[in-house]
Enzyme design. Structure first.
Site, PDB file in Angstrom:
ATOM      1  N   SER A  65       0.813  -1.218   0.000  1.00 16.74           N
ATOM      2  CA  SER A  65       0.000   0.000   0.000  1.00 16.74           C
ATOM      3  C   SER A  65       0.848   1.269   0.000  1.00 16.74           C
ATOM      4  O   SER A  65       0.336   2.353  -0.275  1.00 16.74           O
ATOM      5  CB  SER A  65      -0.936   0.012   1.213  1.00 16.74           C
ATOM      6  OG  SER A  65      -0.194   0.089   2.421  1.00 16.74           O
ATOM      7  N   LEU A  72       3.344   1.825  -2.088  1.00 16.04           N
ATOM      8  CA  LEU A  72       3.922   2.063  -3.407  1.00 16.04           C
ATOM      9  C   LEU A  72       3.154   3.097  -4.224  1.00 16.04           C
ATOM     10  O   LEU A  72       3.674   3.628  -5.208  1.00 16.04           O
ATOM     11  CB  LEU A  72       4.016   0.746  -4.173  1.00 16.04           C
ATOM     12  CG  LEU A  72       4.827  -0.362  -3.467  1.00 16.04           C
ATOM     13  CD1 LEU A  72       4.852  -1.618  -4.323  1.00 16.04           C
ATOM     14  CD2 LEU A  72       6.241   0.098  -3.144  1.00 16.04           C
ATOM     15  N   GLN A  73       1.932   3.412  -3.822  1.00 16.45           N
ATOM     16  CA  GLN A  73       1.122   4.403  -4.528  1.00 16.45           C
ATOM     17  C   GLN A  73       1.691   5.811  -4.383  1.00 16.45           C
ATOM     18  O   GLN A  73       1.427   6.693  -5.196  1.00 16.45           O
ATOM     19  CB  GLN A  73      -0.316   4.319  -3.979  1.00 16.45           C
ATOM     20  CG  GLN A  73      -1.205   5.500  -4.253  1.00 16.45           C
ATOM     21  CD  GLN A  73      -1.444   6.327  -2.991  1.00 16.45           C
ATOM     22  OE1 GLN A  73      -0.736   6.191  -1.988  1.00 16.45           O
ATOM     23  NE2 GLN A  73      -2.446   7.189  -3.056  1.00 16.45           N
ATOM     24  N   LYS A  97      12.454  -0.145   5.156  1.00 15.85           N
ATOM     25  CA  LYS A  97      12.393   1.030   4.294  1.00 15.85           C
ATOM     26  C   LYS A  97      13.741   1.735   4.178  1.00 15.85           C
ATOM     27  O   LYS A  97      14.088   2.250   3.110  1.00 15.85           O
ATOM     28  CB  LYS A  97      11.348   2.012   4.818  1.00 15.85           C
ATOM     29  CG  LYS A  97       9.917   1.600   4.566  1.00 15.85           C
ATOM     30  CD  LYS A  97       8.953   2.676   5.021  1.00 15.85           C
ATOM     31  CE  LYS A  97       7.515   2.296   4.703  1.00 15.85           C
ATOM     32  NZ  LYS A  97       6.558   3.342   5.131  1.00 15.85           N
ATOM     33  N   CYS A 129      -3.697   9.118   7.244  1.00 18.64           N
ATOM     34  CA  CYS A 129      -3.841   8.861   5.812  1.00 18.64           C
ATOM     35  C   CYS A 129      -4.408   7.469   5.557  1.00 18.64           C
ATOM     36  O   CYS A 129      -5.105   7.251   4.571  1.00 18.64           O
ATOM     37  CB  CYS A 129      -2.493   9.028   5.107  1.00 18.64           C
ATOM     38  SG  CYS A 129      -1.944  10.748   5.002  1.00 18.64           S
ATOM     39  N   CYS A 184     -16.155  -2.244  10.748  1.00 23.49           N
ATOM     40  CA  CYS A 184     -15.530  -1.204   9.916  1.00 23.49           C
ATOM     41  C   CYS A 184     -14.329  -1.852   9.236  1.00 23.49           C
ATOM     42  O   CYS A 184     -14.364  -3.031   8.910  1.00 23.49           O
ATOM     43  CB  CYS A 184     -15.141   0.012  10.751  1.00 23.49           C
ATOM     44  SG  CYS A 184     -13.908  -0.332  12.028  1.00 23.49           S
TER      45      CYS A 184
END
Length: 391
Positions: A77, A79-80, A94, A196, A350
């Site tokens: 997720s 990589l966007q 990372k 985010c 949710c």
């Protein structure tokens, strides 16, 4: 706070002259400016959406020493928007991914790695050796910690933040200018500002804000131009608009004398304790138990989904009814829940179980009891039906 390295000890190689030729012909940079970049050291806290683009451009510009602080691993997720990482690095640290890419761009850059969570115990030691600090973090405790450490060490702090389609950037603690506490004297209540991961972010947005941060860092190193110190730059990607707010030091702000417990300062332990208490008082059901109910002939319950409509479009549990949490918070959704129930049991889910717990707390105050689905639709995707997209 102009940086004054001993440029007599800095030499540009033949490769440097070729590599940075477009810098060298700029009067504002030239040979002296490129030497300043080579002599400079910049610390980036975080290699996520903001850290990714700014690290690429700092390395390409010829910053001689780059420090990176991060303890996370690359996730699909990411990589966007986190363009320094690639698919082959998913599941790996990372900082290692970032170093690998930096050295591909500029093999002459020294890259220091700190695979740790920055804290009150290590922040001063990590930050001290660097000329400029860039805040690429996404949470309030670390932002306050970074700010206070920079104030104590008299380091410029290049700040950026992003959310959905909007971003902001400025320079703190530079040449007598304001610091982060002048913009946010007190942190918002925990959970007030969505992450985010919950609210989403346009993948291009951190690229724009991150490059602005890189530009400010380079200007500080060069000692050229007008920085964003005293100005908060606001960017609206949806409407392609920039605007500025003036920032000034608060003459009555508390003096920063030492680093503190920033989790406590931001109310995180208190919020976690309250959340734990809510969960203790709240009845929960596992996704396996929910599956058994859905497969049975029992029709005495309503499965309520409190995510946003666009999330419901991505993935849904069969038979669920959508009433978003914001509608429940506004009160309009409470009457809709009552209409749906009609004497039946209420089961709420949710994405991960957090927003559904919040919804149940609000509904309980309105006299409606319910059961929370532990782990939400993520657990459903992982443990029950892998065809349901995980996002």
């Amino acid at each position: 706070m102009t940086l004054n390295p001993n440029l007599d000890e800095v030499q540009l190689s033949k490769d440097d002259y070729e590599r940075y030729s477009r810098h060298l012909i700029l009067p504002e940079v030239g040979v002296e400016g490129q030497k300043r970049l080579k002599a400079a050291s910049v610390l980036c806290i975080g290699t996520g959406g903001l850290g990714s683009p700014l690290l690429l451009y700092l390395a390409a510009a010829g910053i001689g020493r780059i420090g990176i602080v991060d303890f996370d691993v690359v996730d699909t997720s990411n990589l966007q928007r986190q363009v320094i990482h690639g698919t082959s690095w998913v599941g790996k640290p990372k900082i290692e991914s970032a170093k690998n890419r930096i050295l591909e761009i500029n093999p002459y850059c020294q890259v220091d790695l700190y695979e740790t969570r920055i804290s009150s115990e290590n922040a001063l030691d990590i930050i001290r050796p660097y000329d400029v600090v860039i805040d690429g973090t996404d949470n309030f405790p670390t932002r306050y910690l970074t700010n206070d450490a920079c104030v104590l060490l008299n380091k410029p702090n290049v700040y950026g933040s992003i959310f959905r389609f909007e971003g902001q950037a400025t320079v703190f603690n530079y040449e007598g200018g304001p610091n982060y506490r002048d913009l946010y004297p007190e942190p918002p209540p925990p959970g007030m500002v969505p992450s985010c991961a919950e609210g989403g972010v346009l993948g291009i947005l951190p690229g724009i804000i991150g490059i602005i941060q890189a530009t400010e860092a380079i200007k500080i190193v060069l000692g050229k131009g007008e920085t964003l110190s005293g100005r908060l730059l606001l960017y609206d990607a949806m409407n392609m608009k920039f605007r500025e707010l003036r920032l000034r030091p608060n003459p009555v702000r508390p003096v920063i004398e030492k680093l503190i417990d920033y989790e406590q300062f931001c109310g995180i332990p208190q919020a976690q304790a309250e959340e734990a208490k809510q969960h203790m008082d709240m009845q929960e059901i596992t996704v396996q138990e929910l599956k058994e109910l859905l497969d049975s002939s029992a029709k005495d319950f309503v499965l309520l989904d409190v995510r946003n409509p666009n999330e419901y479009e991505i993935a849904k549990i069969p038979g669920s009814v959508l009433i978003p949490l914001p509608d429940i918070e506004d009160g309009d959704g409470i009457s809709k829940v009552k209409e749906q129930l009609n004497g039946h049991r209420l089961i709420v889910h949710c994405k991960s179980g957090m927003r559904s717990a919040k919804a149940l707390s609000i509904l309980k105050n309105a006299g409606i009891e319910g059961i929370n689905v532990k782990g939400g639709i993520l657990a459903w995707s992982q443990e029950i039906d892998s065809s349901v997209p995980s996002y």
